[in-house]
Design a protein around this motif. Structure first.
Motif, PDB file in Angstrom:
ATOM      1  N   GLU A  80       2.165  -9.939   8.059  1.00  0.00           N
ATOM      2  CA  GLU A  80       2.444 -10.245   6.683  1.00  0.00           C
ATOM      3  C   GLU A  80       2.094 -11.715   6.428  1.00  0.00           C
ATOM      4  O   GLU A  80       1.780 -11.711   5.010  1.00  0.00           O
ATOM      5  N   VAL A  85      -3.470  -5.294   6.934  1.00  0.00           N
ATOM      6  CA  VAL A  85      -3.011  -3.829   6.686  1.00  0.00           C
ATOM      7  C   VAL A  85      -3.430  -2.860   7.630  1.00  0.00           C
ATOM      8  O   VAL A  85      -2.906  -1.637   7.750  1.00  0.00           O
ATOM      9  N   GLY A 119       0.751  -7.254   0.329  1.00  0.00           N
ATOM     10  CA  GLY A 119       1.196  -6.224  -0.977  1.00  0.00           C
ATOM     11  C   GLY A 119       0.058  -6.683  -2.222  1.00  0.00           C
ATOM     12  O   GLY A 119       0.258  -6.050  -3.266  1.00  0.00           O
ATOM     13  N   SER A 120      -0.950  -7.685  -1.976  1.00  0.00           N
ATOM     14  CA  SER A 120      -1.548  -8.265  -3.178  1.00  0.00           C
ATOM     15  C   SER A 120      -2.684  -7.236  -3.390  1.00  0.00           C
ATOM     16  O   SER A 120      -3.030  -6.300  -2.530  1.00  0.00           O
ATOM     17  N   ALA A 124      -4.735  -4.810  -1.084  1.00  0.00           N
ATOM     18  CA  ALA A 124      -5.198  -3.414  -1.368  1.00  0.00           C
ATOM     19  C   ALA A 124      -6.937  -3.154  -1.097  1.00  0.00           C
ATOM     20  O   ALA A 124      -7.413  -2.110  -0.418  1.00  0.00           O
ATOM     21  N   GLY A 191      -4.965  -1.924  -6.822  1.00  0.00           N
ATOM     22  CA  GLY A 191      -4.068  -1.500  -6.111  1.00  0.00           C
ATOM     23  C   GLY A 191      -4.555  -0.493  -5.274  1.00  0.00           C
ATOM     24  O   GLY A 191      -5.403   0.204  -5.562  1.00  0.00           O
ATOM     25  N   HIS A 193      -2.426   3.405  -3.199  1.00  0.00           N
ATOM     26  CA  HIS A 193      -1.332   4.136  -2.977  1.00  0.00           C
ATOM     27  C   HIS A 193      -1.606   4.773  -1.759  1.00  0.00           C
ATOM     28  O   HIS A 193      -2.695   5.497  -1.448  1.00  0.00           O
ATOM     29  N   ARG A 217       3.636   4.867  -0.540  1.00  0.00           N
ATOM     30  CA  ARG A 217       4.115   3.605  -0.921  1.00  0.00           C
ATOM     31  C   ARG A 217       2.642   3.052  -1.684  1.00  0.00           C
ATOM     32  O   ARG A 217       1.887   3.472  -1.153  1.00  0.00           O
ATOM     33  N   MET A 219       0.847  -0.569  -3.456  1.00  0.00           N
ATOM     34  CA  MET A 219       0.748  -2.002  -3.105  1.00  0.00           C
ATOM     35  C   MET A 219      -0.500  -2.373  -4.271  1.00  0.00           C
ATOM     36  O   MET A 219      -1.284  -1.753  -4.561  1.00  0.00           O
TER      37      MET A 219
END
Length: 349
Positions: A80, A85, A119-120, A124, A191, A193, A217, A219
């Motif tokens: 994190e 990822v 999550g940015s 992605a 982003g 998915h 999910r 991001m």
């Protein structure tokens, strides 16, 4: 190669050094390291145990964010805080750190190439770069198992064989996943998915998705943007799900389409300047009804004609799977403008 459990144990034995490196905005207080969150924000709501047994209650290296209820181990901290990822990359960073735990060590790769925030949009983009085209992969198998044969113009879809999945409770897992790129009107990635897939194949229970609590999910920046199939046109279709829109394209193969990924995001899609008629592909549920109502208001204000396409069952993928392509063709033929039947259905005749 060290097993993840062994890596987590070795990191816990160096918990203080791990926190100084990856949670540098925090500080030690007694037996704990305090910081804002696992993404290294300033603050004091997250605490990491610096001392304790190797496993069980009170183990060193375990952390909890009192503000959000998030918790995990030091592998999660690395992932994190660096915006990673891919599970392999997390393990690689852990191994690299463990070989040089001193505070005066040379700069590592994470400092030379600043990490993306979790999550940015940049995270992605990195995930997309680590994935591959869908042809011959589990993604193609998954879509065809759902009776979707319109796989032309699907460059927005990619495959990742081991995409990191972190459940709300329990250890991080890696599952194969369909990666869908979310783009703006200019085609710029904003982003992604992720749909985690069941390597065991399709079943009605999970519809081919992995047996996870949240197998889908997103991001990055989603509002106003979408997963796109086909180029810009004066006529297009917009709906919620990827599978829904690809099902429609099975019988309307020439019509550009976009998947907004949720009812809320569908109601907020941005319209291209060339758009003159929008087909709103609704799901048969209250959220779908609300999205349709909002889009009709917005298209009317923009001078765009809106027409609603309604499935016979829950959504158009259900129609396609359970009723068949010919039945879906008949369902859609009577709902679209006569001039669009010849224009957009001709490839499926």
């Amino acid at each position: 190669m060290h097993h993840a459990t062994d890596l987590a144990r070795r990191l816990a034995a160096n918990a203080g050094a791990v926190c100084r490196r990856f949670l540098s905005n925090g500080q030690r207080q007694g037996r704990y390291w305090l910081v804002g969150d696992v993404r290294n924000s300033p603050g004091r709501s997250m605490f990491v145990r610096l001392e304790g047994p190797h496993a069980g209650k009170g183990a060193a290296g375990k952390w909890t964010d009192a503000a959000t209820g998030e918790h995990g181990d030091l592998l999660d901290v690395i992932r994190e805080s660096l915006g990673l990822v891919d599970f392999k990359e997390v393990c690689d960073e852990a191994r690299s750190f463990l070989s040089m735990p001193r505070t005066d060590e040379p700069k590592g790769r994470w400092e030379q190439n600043p990490p993306a925030a979790g999550g940015s949009t940049e995270a992605a983009r990195r995930l997309v770069s680590m994935s591959q085209p869908i042809w011959g992969t589990l993604v193609e198998t998954y879509l065809r198992a759902r009776a979707i044969t319109a796989l032309h113009e699907t460059g927005s879809l990619r495959f990742h064989p081991r995409c990191y999945y972190r459940p709300d409770h329990g250890p991080t897992e890696a599952w194969p996943a369909m990666i869908a790129t979310v783009t703006d009107l200019k085609g710029q990635l904003t982003g992604v998915h992720r749909t985690w897939l069941d390597p065991g194949g399709f079943s009605e229970a999970h519809l081919g998705r992995a047996p996870l609590e949240t197998p889908r999910r997103a991001m990055g920046e989603l509002l106003g943007h979408a997963v796109r199939f086909g180029g810009s046109c004066d006529v297009m279709a917009a709906g919620e799900g990827i599978e829904t829109m690809l099902s429609q394209r099975t019988v309307l193969p020439a019509m550009p389409a976009l998947a907004a990924l949720s009812a809320a995001h569908l109601s907020a899609i941005l319209f291209p300047d060339t758009l003159r008629r929008l087909y709103i592909v609704r799901d048969n549920d209250p959220a779908g009804d609300a999205a349709v109502a909002t889009l009709i208001e917005r298209t009317s204000a923009a001078g765009i004609e809106a027409m609603v396409l309604t499935p016979k069952l829950g959504d158009f993928n259900e129609d396609l799977r359970l009723l068949g392509a010919n039945a879906l063709r008949g369902i859609l033929r009577v709902q679209i403008a006569p001039q669009d039947v010849e224009r957009f259905m001709k490839l499926a005749a």
